[in-house]
Design a protein around this motif. Sequence first.
Motif, PDB file in Angstrom:
ATOM      1  N   PRO A 160      42.023  94.127  27.572  1.00 49.97           N
ATOM      2  CA  PRO A 160      40.619  94.307  28.182  1.00 49.97           C
ATOM      3  C   PRO A 160      40.058  95.503  27.013  1.00 49.97           C
ATOM      4  O   PRO A 160      40.664  96.520  26.812  1.00 49.97           O
ATOM      5  CB  PRO A 160      40.579  94.872  29.607  1.00 49.97           C
ATOM      6  CG  PRO A 160      42.029  95.573  29.611  1.00 49.97           C
ATOM      7  CD  PRO A 160      42.869  94.787  28.766  1.00 49.97           C
ATOM      8  N   GLU A 161      38.814  95.457  26.997  1.00 52.94           N
ATOM      9  CA  GLU A 161      37.951  96.437  26.127  1.00 52.94           C
ATOM     10  C   GLU A 161      37.648  97.683  26.910  1.00 52.94           C
ATOM     11  O   GLU A 161      37.567  97.617  28.003  1.00 52.94           O
ATOM     12  CB  GLU A 161      36.722  95.934  25.470  1.00 52.94           C
ATOM     13  CG  GLU A 161      36.720  94.866  24.889  1.00 52.94           C
ATOM     14  CD  GLU A 161      36.857  94.922  23.323  1.00 52.94           C
ATOM     15  OE1 GLU A 161      37.226  96.201  23.155  1.00 52.94           O
ATOM     16  OE2 GLU A 161      37.225  94.079  22.299  1.00 52.94           O
ATOM     17  N   ARG A 162      37.811  98.706  26.122  1.00 55.39           N
ATOM     18  CA  ARG A 162      37.460 100.080  26.925  1.00 55.39           C
ATOM     19  C   ARG A 162      36.122 100.480  26.785  1.00 55.39           C
ATOM     20  O   ARG A 162      35.493 100.331  25.482  1.00 55.39           O
ATOM     21  CB  ARG A 162      38.534 101.333  26.101  1.00 55.39           C
ATOM     22  CG  ARG A 162      38.292 102.629  26.696  1.00 55.39           C
ATOM     23  CD  ARG A 162      38.905 103.356  25.852  1.00 55.39           C
ATOM     24  NE  ARG A 162      38.905 104.648  26.424  1.00 55.39           N
ATOM     25  CZ  ARG A 162      37.932 105.728  26.094  1.00 55.39           C
ATOM     26  NH1 ARG A 162      37.210 105.221  24.983  1.00 55.39           N
ATOM     27  NH2 ARG A 162      37.985 106.847  26.283  1.00 55.39           N
ATOM     28  N   ILE A 163      35.426 100.921  28.006  1.00 53.53           N
ATOM     29  CA  ILE A 163      34.556 101.342  27.930  1.00 53.53           C
ATOM     30  C   ILE A 163      34.470 102.650  27.334  1.00 53.53           C
ATOM     31  O   ILE A 163      34.907 103.840  27.552  1.00 53.53           O
ATOM     32  CB  ILE A 163      33.787 101.417  29.289  1.00 53.53           C
ATOM     33  CG1 ILE A 163      33.628 100.069  29.979  1.00 53.53           C
ATOM     34  CG2 ILE A 163      32.283 101.901  29.282  1.00 53.53           C
ATOM     35  CD1 ILE A 163      32.904  98.900  29.411  1.00 53.53           C
ATOM     36  N   PRO A 164      33.313 102.954  26.446  1.00 50.24           N
ATOM     37  CA  PRO A 164      33.433 104.376  25.541  1.00 50.24           C
ATOM     38  C   PRO A 164      32.796 105.258  26.422  1.00 50.24           C
ATOM     39  O   PRO A 164      32.171 104.941  27.498  1.00 50.24           O
ATOM     40  CB  PRO A 164      32.403 104.070  24.440  1.00 50.24           C
ATOM     41  CG  PRO A 164      31.493 102.957  24.742  1.00 50.24           C
ATOM     42  CD  PRO A 164      32.304 102.012  25.630  1.00 50.24           C
ATOM     43  N   ASP A 165      33.241 106.507  26.272  1.00 52.14           N
ATOM     44  CA  ASP A 165      32.784 107.735  26.683  1.00 52.14           C
ATOM     45  C   ASP A 165      31.423 108.168  26.779  1.00 52.14           C
ATOM     46  O   ASP A 165      30.963 107.784  25.631  1.00 52.14           O
ATOM     47  CB  ASP A 165      33.624 108.838  26.666  1.00 52.14           C
ATOM     48  CG  ASP A 165      35.187 108.794  27.297  1.00 52.14           C
ATOM     49  OD1 ASP A 165      35.417 108.063  28.075  1.00 52.14           O
ATOM     50  OD2 ASP A 165      36.098 109.203  26.372  1.00 52.14           O
ATOM     51  N   PRO A 166      30.667 108.682  27.648  1.00 50.98           N
ATOM     52  CA  PRO A 166      29.330 109.225  27.285  1.00 50.98           C
ATOM     53  C   PRO A 166      29.484 110.333  26.041  1.00 50.98           C
ATOM     54  O   PRO A 166      30.473 110.769  25.740  1.00 50.98           O
ATOM     55  CB  PRO A 166      28.890 109.871  28.571  1.00 50.98           C
ATOM     56  CG  PRO A 166      29.743 109.267  29.513  1.00 50.98           C
ATOM     57  CD  PRO A 166      30.937 109.365  29.029  1.00 50.98           C
ATOM     58  N   ILE A 167      28.285 110.427  25.294  1.00 52.33           N
ATOM     59  CA  ILE A 167      28.182 111.551  24.282  1.00 52.33           C
ATOM     60  C   ILE A 167      27.239 112.497  24.397  1.00 52.33           C
ATOM     61  O   ILE A 167      26.113 112.154  24.836  1.00 52.33           O
ATOM     62  CB  ILE A 167      27.706 110.636  22.874  1.00 52.33           C
ATOM     63  CG1 ILE A 167      28.780 109.487  22.553  1.00 52.33           C
ATOM     64  CG2 ILE A 167      27.542 111.568  21.749  1.00 52.33           C
ATOM     65  CD1 ILE A 167      28.195 108.681  21.459  1.00 52.33           C
ATOM     66  N   ALA A 168      27.668 113.673  24.439  1.00 51.91           N
ATOM     67  CA  ALA A 168      27.138 114.848  24.806  1.00 51.91           C
ATOM     68  C   ALA A 168      26.476 115.462  23.469  1.00 51.91           C
ATOM     69  O   ALA A 168      27.803 115.843  22.786  1.00 51.91           O
ATOM     70  CB  ALA A 168      27.787 115.921  25.673  1.00 51.91           C
ATOM     71  N   ILE A 169      25.496 116.101  23.023  1.00 51.80           N
ATOM     72  CA  ILE A 169      25.116 116.842  21.847  1.00 51.80           C
ATOM     73  C   ILE A 169      24.398 118.079  22.486  1.00 51.80           C
ATOM     74  O   ILE A 169      23.621 117.998  22.835  1.00 51.80           O
ATOM     75  CB  ILE A 169      24.332 116.060  21.030  1.00 51.80           C
ATOM     76  CG1 ILE A 169      24.851 114.908  20.487  1.00 51.80           C
ATOM     77  CG2 ILE A 169      23.890 116.984  19.759  1.00 51.80           C
ATOM     78  CD1 ILE A 169      24.030 114.028  19.651  1.00 51.80           C
ATOM     79  N   ARG A 170      25.284 119.191  22.433  1.00 52.49           N
ATOM     80  CA  ARG A 170      24.966 120.439  23.244  1.00 52.49           C
ATOM     81  C   ARG A 170      23.757 121.075  22.242  1.00 52.49           C
ATOM     82  O   ARG A 170      22.803 121.568  22.883  1.00 52.49           O
ATOM     83  CB  ARG A 170      26.145 121.295  23.245  1.00 52.49           C
ATOM     84  CG  ARG A 170      25.746 122.591  23.832  1.00 52.49           C
ATOM     85  CD  ARG A 170      26.971 123.561  24.123  1.00 52.49           C
ATOM     86  NE  ARG A 170      26.343 124.925  24.472  1.00 52.49           N
ATOM     87  CZ  ARG A 170      25.762 125.377  25.688  1.00 52.49           C
ATOM     88  NH1 ARG A 170      25.719 123.944  26.723  1.00 52.49           N
ATOM     89  NH2 ARG A 170      25.484 126.352  26.310  1.00 52.49           N
ATOM     90  N   ASP A 171      23.736 121.152  21.073  1.00 52.15           N
ATOM     91  CA  ASP A 171      22.685 121.542  20.084  1.00 52.15           C
ATOM     92  C   ASP A 171      22.539 120.653  18.984  1.00 52.15           C
ATOM     93  O   ASP A 171      23.499 120.710  17.957  1.00 52.15           O
ATOM     94  CB  ASP A 171      23.197 123.137  19.759  1.00 52.15           C
ATOM     95  CG  ASP A 171      22.048 123.916  19.207  1.00 52.15           C
ATOM     96  OD1 ASP A 171      20.878 123.091  18.703  1.00 52.15           O
ATOM     97  OD2 ASP A 171      21.974 125.039  19.299  1.00 52.15           O
ATOM     98  N   VAL A 172      21.350 119.982  18.933  1.00 51.37           N
ATOM     99  CA  VAL A 172      21.175 119.273  17.650  1.00 51.37           C
ATOM    100  C   VAL A 172      21.191 120.090  16.466  1.00 51.37           C
ATOM    101  O   VAL A 172      21.834 119.642  15.324  1.00 51.37           O
ATOM    102  CB  VAL A 172      19.780 118.546  17.872  1.00 51.37           C
ATOM    103  CG1 VAL A 172      19.385 117.761  16.569  1.00 51.37           C
ATOM    104  CG2 VAL A 172      19.716 117.393  19.117  1.00 51.37           C
ATOM    105  N   ARG A 173      20.736 121.248  16.204  1.00 50.31           N
ATOM    106  CA  ARG A 173      20.867 121.941  15.352  1.00 50.31           C
ATOM    107  C   ARG A 173      22.147 122.442  14.921  1.00 50.31           C
ATOM    108  O   ARG A 173      22.358 122.560  13.440  1.00 50.31           O
ATOM    109  CB  ARG A 173      19.916 123.334  15.313  1.00 50.31           C
ATOM    110  CG  ARG A 173      18.505 122.990  15.648  1.00 50.31           C
ATOM    111  CD  ARG A 173      17.789 124.185  16.245  1.00 50.31           C
ATOM    112  NE  ARG A 173      18.519 124.852  17.511  1.00 50.31           N
ATOM    113  CZ  ARG A 173      17.870 125.957  18.238  1.00 50.31           C
ATOM    114  NH1 ARG A 173      16.872 126.603  17.515  1.00 50.31           N
ATOM    115  NH2 ARG A 173      18.468 126.165  19.217  1.00 50.31           N
TER     116      ARG A 173
END
Length: 487
Positions: A160-173
């Motif tokens: 079975p394919e793995r569902i990817p984890d959410p992606i958090a970007i704390r500070d775009v800069r």
Amino acid sequence: MASNAPVGKPTDMSAPHMPKVAGIDSTVPGPPHTTAPLSGVPAAAAPSEPVSPPGALIQDRLATWVSDLTTLHELTERLIRTASLDEALREVLGAGSALVGARRGMAVLEPADGLGPASTIGLGLAHAELGTIETVPCGAGHYGRLLDGLPDPVRTEQAPERIPDPIAIRDVRTEEGLDPRHREVAARLGYAASYALPLATEEAGRLGAAVWLYDEPAEPTDRQRHLIGLYGRFATEHLARLLQVERARVQVATIAEELLPSRLPRVPGVQLAARHRTGPRGGGDWYDALPLPEGALGLAVGSVSGTGPSALAAMGRLRASLRAYAVMEGEDPVAVLSDLELLLRLTEPARSATALFAYAEPAQRRIVLAGAGHAPPLVIGERRTEFVETSLSAPLGMLSCWEAPSVELSPAPGETVLLYTDGLLRRTGDAMDRAFARLHAAASSVPRADRGDPGAVADHVLRTLLPEGLDTAVDGEDVVLLAARFE
């Protein structure tokens, strides 16, 4: 990158463990929200300060657990009341905004099977701002990496394919590895951080992704991630069900359109226009216009009982049969409907239908028509707007032998004869007498400039009678209008 899995178990509880409900882990720490919760939905409670008595600590954790359960219950209850994909996506964005503490966001619906539909919905973002975000290269955006990495619904149980984890970007800069275009768009739109959640489960496959934008550098805490993860899995399953319903509705509507005339004939002395709106479940309403010998014209509208594919199939058979009878004996509408009734009674005894057939001679501006349980036509002109007086008759298939007298009318030059199905009246939601009165008022109010165009007449009647479109509370009711303007 955090996972949505519960983190840890209480170690200081001597009493038997409470049963796990909806995957809630009571030990996930609780953060303060940075945005107001949705109206009517209790916000997830922040954990109380630790106190020395163990019993108080247990009560605080249980209270937090109950608060989280209540929040998720309220949010999922609101979600399951949505009946369309766009409405559900907006609800998901609003609920996620309250759960992760972000003010703005966007949801992208892009099923992995490529069968659509695809759409993008924003929260606190204008259409132009959504377009600006979409200029970021797909593999570098908030949701693009999720969409690229989400699995296709076709999988094998062995792998079975793995569902990817959410992606958090704390500070775009300061985030490493971001595309320069991403930073440029973030600065232009005024957001400093983001949290992207896949809308995917192993059962539903990939449906899309949702992303929430923070005005300042931030990221969800473990407890917020846990709650939005649980909500996101439920939301994905709900979206998958709505997706199936939408695809079925589109297929039914496509079949219905294919069974109806692809274009109306051109006959000297008369102009024709038709409008057809398919109901939510697809009904059996139809119309037809066919040229007959010696410059005559056959006009017909009708409705088959039932909804769904079976009604559509019956409608197609009935319409094809009526065309054959009209070619053979169209000058006698009573004979046409009598033959149609006999065919329906012999081949489909469990089904009934209404129908109206008119034999028109445009050169003489003469019409002979007969109706079986059908609403009377309307004559719309400069000096009159009135219903044609037809005899009362039972629908086809309701009597052992159908026959009713025909009526004859002579439209004046420039008058339009409007044929329609009962769905137009039922969609108003009014009693039939009130619906007839509203239809007459709508036809009487056609602007003078529009009376020379039968399509404009039909559109005006639709807009006036159904200002908010089709009433979705009336399932299965199609709407059909066929307008013939005599020169």
